[in-house]
Design a protein around this motif. Structure first.
Motif, PDB file in Angstrom:
ATOM      1  N   HIS A   1       1.451  -8.557 -10.145  1.00 43.94           N
ATOM      2  CA  HIS A   1       2.286  -7.382  -9.859  1.00 43.94           C
ATOM      3  C   HIS A   1       3.429  -7.793  -8.944  1.00 43.94           C
ATOM      4  CE1 HIS A   1      -1.384  -4.425 -10.191  1.00 43.94           C
ATOM      5  NE2 HIS A   1      -1.202  -5.132 -11.281  1.00 43.94           N
ATOM      6  N   LEU A   2       4.584  -7.212  -9.175  1.00 44.08           N
ATOM      7  CA  LEU A   2       5.691  -7.277  -8.231  1.00 44.08           C
ATOM      8  C   LEU A   2       6.033  -5.838  -7.891  1.00 44.08           C
ATOM      9  CD1 LEU A   2       7.823  -8.768  -6.606  1.00 44.08           C
ATOM     10  CD2 LEU A   2       9.301  -8.715  -8.629  1.00 44.08           C
ATOM     11  N   VAL A   3       5.922  -5.508  -6.599  1.00 38.97           N
ATOM     12  CA  VAL A   3       6.118  -4.139  -6.125  1.00 38.97           C
ATOM     13  C   VAL A   3       7.152  -4.162  -5.012  1.00 38.97           C
ATOM     14  CG1 VAL A   3       4.960  -2.142  -5.089  1.00 38.97           C
ATOM     15  CG2 VAL A   3       3.707  -3.632  -6.642  1.00 38.97           C
ATOM     16  N   SER A   4       7.991  -3.132  -4.951  1.00 38.03           N
ATOM     17  CA  SER A   4       8.952  -3.031  -3.855  1.00 38.03           C
ATOM     18  C   SER A   4       8.676  -1.764  -3.043  1.00 38.03           C
ATOM     19  CB  SER A   4      10.388  -3.005  -4.388  1.00 38.03           C
ATOM     20  OG  SER A   4      10.626  -1.819  -5.114  1.00 38.03           O
ATOM     21  N   PHE A   5       9.007  -1.853  -1.754  1.00 41.12           N
ATOM     22  CA  PHE A   5       8.949  -0.721  -0.824  1.00 41.12           C
ATOM     23  C   PHE A   5      10.204  -0.755   0.020  1.00 41.12           C
ATOM     24  CE2 PHE A   5       4.481  -1.415  -1.764  1.00 41.12           C
ATOM     25  CZ  PHE A   5       3.965  -0.130  -1.840  1.00 41.12           C
ATOM     26  N   ARG A   6      10.574   0.412   0.537  1.00 38.67           N
ATOM     27  CA  ARG A   6      11.749   0.458   1.420  1.00 38.67           C
ATOM     28  C   ARG A   6      11.514  -0.321   2.701  1.00 38.67           C
ATOM     29  NH1 ARG A   6      13.567   6.643   1.966  1.00 38.67           N
ATOM     30  NH2 ARG A   6      11.752   6.449   3.319  1.00 38.67           N
ATOM     31  N   SER A   7      10.271  -0.340   3.167  1.00 31.56           N
ATOM     32  CA  SER A   7       9.968  -0.995   4.437  1.00 31.56           C
ATOM     33  C   SER A   7       8.499  -1.411   4.464  1.00 31.56           C
ATOM     34  CB  SER A   7      10.229  -0.032   5.596  1.00 31.56           C
ATOM     35  OG  SER A   7       9.306   1.050   5.536  1.00 31.56           O
ATOM     36  N   ARG A   8       8.163  -2.254   5.427  1.00 28.09           N
ATOM     37  CA  ARG A   8       6.765  -2.639   5.620  1.00 28.09           C
ATOM     38  C   ARG A   8       5.931  -1.416   5.991  1.00 28.09           C
ATOM     39  NH1 ARG A   8       5.756  -7.518   9.152  1.00 28.09           N
ATOM     40  NH2 ARG A   8       5.807  -8.605   7.172  1.00 28.09           N
ATOM     41  N   GLU A   9       6.502  -0.496   6.736  1.00 29.44           N
ATOM     42  CA  GLU A   9       5.793   0.729   7.113  1.00 29.44           C
ATOM     43  C   GLU A   9       5.424   1.552   5.880  1.00 29.44           C
ATOM     44  OE1 GLU A   9       7.712  -1.067  10.411  1.00 29.44           O
ATOM     45  OE2 GLU A   9       8.688  -0.313   8.610  1.00 29.44           O
ATOM     46  N   ASP A  10       6.316   1.611   4.900  1.00 34.95           N
ATOM     47  CA  ASP A  10       6.002   2.317   3.651  1.00 34.95           C
ATOM     48  C   ASP A  10       4.853   1.630   2.921  1.00 34.95           C
ATOM     49  OD1 ASP A  10       7.881   4.391   3.887  1.00 34.95           O
ATOM     50  OD2 ASP A  10       9.442   3.203   2.923  1.00 34.95           O
ATOM     51  N   PHE A  11       4.875   0.293   2.897  1.00 33.30           N
ATOM     52  CA  PHE A  11       3.775  -0.446   2.279  1.00 33.30           C
ATOM     53  C   PHE A  11       2.460  -0.148   3.000  1.00 33.30           C
ATOM     54  CE2 PHE A  11       1.060  -4.233   2.796  1.00 33.30           C
ATOM     55  CZ  PHE A  11       0.546  -4.300   1.513  1.00 33.30           C
TER      56      PHE A  11
END
Length: 100
Positions: A59-69
Motif C-alpha cells: 500500500h502507498l497511502v498519503s496523509f496531510r500530516s503525521r498527526e492525521d496518520f
C-alpha cells in the motif's frame, strides 16, 4: 503531505480475514485526510530479489500530516478491527516518506 508505504505479509490461508480487516478500515482513511494511492498484490514473479520474502500486498497511502496518520491509526472505529489484523498479518514493514 506525508506518505506511508506498507509492505504486508499475510499468514497463509488467512487472506479472507485480512480482506475483512481491509474492508472495514480502508474507508476510514478519508475521515483522517488520508488517501490510498496504490494497493498492489504483486505476483511472486515480479520480485527480482528479496531478503525479506514475498509480500501479499503493498500500500502507498498519503496523509496531510503525521498527526492525521496517528489519528487514523488510533481511531476507535479502526481499533475494534485490529483482532482481524492480528489474526491475518504475519508482519508489516511500514516506511514513512515525503515527495521530493
Amino acid at each position: 503531505m506525508i506518505y506511508y508505504t506498507q509492505i504486508l505479509f499475510v499468514k497463509p490461508g488467512r487472506e479472507d480475514v485480512f480482506h475483512s480487516f481491509e474492508d472495514q478500515v480502508l474507508p476510514l482513511l478519508q475521515q483522517h485526510h488520508g488517501e490510498l494511492i496504490y494497493r498492489v498484490r504483486p505476483p511472486k514473479s515480479s520480485v527480482v530479489a528479496t531478503t525479506f520474502g514475498n509480500p501479499y500486498e503493498i500500500h502507498l497511502v498519503s496523509f496531510r500530516s503525521r498527526e492525521d496518520f496517528e489519528a487514523y491509526r488510533d481511531d476507535p472505529q479502526r481499533l475494534q478491527y485490529v483482532p482481524l489484523k492480528d489474526q491475518s498479518i504475519e508482519r508489516v514493514m511500514l516506511i514513512e516518506g515525503k515527495l521530493l
